[in-house]
Write an enzyme that holds these catalytic residues in place. Structure first.
Site, PDB file in Angstrom:
ATOM      1  N   ASP A 162      32.441  -7.506   8.489  1.00 19.31           N
ATOM      2  CA  ASP A 162      31.430  -8.421   9.094  1.00 19.31           C
ATOM      3  C   ASP A 162      31.267  -8.089  10.360  1.00 19.31           C
ATOM      4  OD1 ASP A 162      33.401  -9.906   9.318  1.00 19.31           O
ATOM      5  OD2 ASP A 162      32.984 -11.055   7.502  1.00 19.31           O
ATOM      6  N   GLU A 175      28.503 -16.079   1.755  1.00 21.54           N
ATOM      7  CA  GLU A 175      28.836 -17.684   1.430  1.00 21.54           C
ATOM      8  C   GLU A 175      28.595 -18.030   0.096  1.00 21.54           C
ATOM      9  OE1 GLU A 175      29.910 -18.833   3.920  1.00 21.54           O
ATOM     10  OE2 GLU A 175      28.805 -18.394   5.980  1.00 21.54           O
TER      11      GLU A 175
HETATM   12  C1  F6R Z   1      35.899 -12.503   9.126  1.00 20.15           C
HETATM   13  C2  F6R Z   1      35.759 -12.839   7.790  1.00 20.15           C
HETATM   14  C3  F6R Z   1      35.740 -14.141   7.286  1.00 20.15           C
HETATM   15  C4  F6R Z   1      37.343 -14.775   7.776  1.00 20.15           C
HETATM   16  C5  F6R Z   1      37.222 -16.273   7.254  1.00 20.15           C
HETATM   17  C6  F6R Z   1      38.445 -17.210   7.641  1.00 20.15           C
HETATM   18  O1  F6R Z   1      35.859 -11.031   9.186  1.00 20.15           O
HETATM   19  O2  F6R Z   1      35.491 -12.037   6.947  1.00 20.15           O
HETATM   20  O3  F6R Z   1      35.710 -14.299   5.963  1.00 20.15           O
HETATM   21  O4  F6R Z   1      38.210 -14.096   7.157  1.00 20.15           O
HETATM   22  O5  F6R Z   1      36.001 -16.852   7.767  1.00 20.15           O
HETATM   23  O6  F6R Z   1      38.419 -17.099   8.954  1.00 20.15           O
HETATM   24  P1  F6R Z   1      39.751 -17.613   9.919  1.00 20.15           P
HETATM   25  O7  F6R Z   1      40.943 -16.599   9.808  1.00 20.15           O
HETATM   26  O8  F6R Z   1      39.274 -17.619  11.440  1.00 20.15           O
HETATM   27  O9  F6R Z   1      40.025 -18.738   9.293  1.00 20.15           O
END
Ligand code: F6R
Length: 272
Positions: free
Chosen positions: A88, A166
């Site tokens: 993403d 989401e």
């Molecule tokens: C980012 C992604 C998101 C993150 C998720 C967790 O490329 O795909 O789904 O994996 O938001 O984010 P962190 O690791 O910052 O808690």
């Protein structure tokens, strides 16, 4: 990164969403996940001549990427025959913005190993709006032309998102059919990202480009990383709650045989 002394998980669970390896801390889980992914890449490149790998950003995979880079520097891992596709990117955002996922990937991985620039793909948050849908279609087309994703590495959001898919009230079949597209970010996601944007939620881009759940689930194998107590509730729901687009990670249960989870004890706190 040091190889951890304890090279085995402290607990191992079989769940509807796949095998869960629980480590005492995130550093250990990251090192073992990096070793596992490096082994998969070596096997794929030696048997198929190439590996096609989907990659996440965020706080979770930072240590994991350090592990891959350390293996590359030790001469144990090459990305010469690897093609990557990031999950993403914020929209709109310049690829040169330090908060863009293109910049993140450059800093944490691409600049530190031998991947060819035209093999390291990140969705472009600067594409003009009328061409976004075409850009997303092309991204899917590139993945398909590369033979599909051999391996997808994922993090998980506090609200259970994967990529930037989401929570939603569509049916799980509809969610499973989603492909790369423009989406709006959930308030929880924007709140969690605020720290990276000067502490202000209003500075976080309102939208993102993301691989769909269908794109992710089509990968031939999936590795998920989840660390910290703020992921515990989403993790428990994803692994054994009901399969629903309201918790996107629960859709991994539909391909559980292909999924391995690397988690720490804090994230595993709500698992039975
Ligand atoms: C980012 C992604 C998101 C993150 C998720 C967790 O490329 O795909 O789904 O994996 O938001 O984010 P962190 O690791 O910052 O808690």
């Amino acid at each position: 990164m040091q190889e951890p002394k304890l090279a085995v998980p402290s607990r191992r669970l079989e769940t509807p969403a796949g095998e869960v390896l629980i480590f005492s801390n995130a550093e250990q889980a990251s090192a073992i996940a990096a070793a596992r992914v490096a082994a998969i890449i070596r096997l794929l490149t030696s048997t198929n001549g190439k590996a096609v790998v989907g990659l996440p950003t965020g706080g979770t995979p930072v240590e994991f990427y350090k592990g891959l880079v350390a293996k590359h520097r030790a001469g144990e891992l090459s990305f010469r025959d690897v093609t990557t596709y990031n999950l993403d990117e914020y929209y709109p955002i310049s690829p040169c913005d330090p908060q863009s996922y293109r910049s993140y990937m450059h800093r944490h991985l691409f600049a530190n190993l031998d991947i060819a620039p035209n093999h390291a793909h990140v969705l472009d948050g600067s594409v003009p709006e009328p061409f976004v849908a075409e850009h997303c279609r092309m991204y899917e087309h590139w993945i398909e032309a590369d033979g599909g994703l051999d391996l997808q590495v994922l993090g998980i959001g506090r609200n259970g998102h994967i990529g930037f898919n989401e929570p939603s009230d569509v049916s799980s079949d509809e969610a499973r059919a989603t492909r790369t597209r423009l989406v709006s970010l959930h308030p929880v996601t924007r709140a969690d990202a605020a720290l990276d944007f000067g502490g202000e939620e209003r500075n976080v881009p309102p939208h993102a480009l993301t691989m769909g759940i269908g794109t992710i689930l089509a990968a031939r194998s999936i590795v998920v990383l989840a660390f910290g107590s703020n992921k515990a509730q989403a993790l428990a729901g994803a692994l054994s709650g009901s399969v629903s687009a309201t918790l996107p990670a629960s859709l991994l249960q539909t391909v559980g045989g292909r999924v391995t989870w690397f988690v720490d004890e804090s994230a595993a706190a709500d698992l039975k």
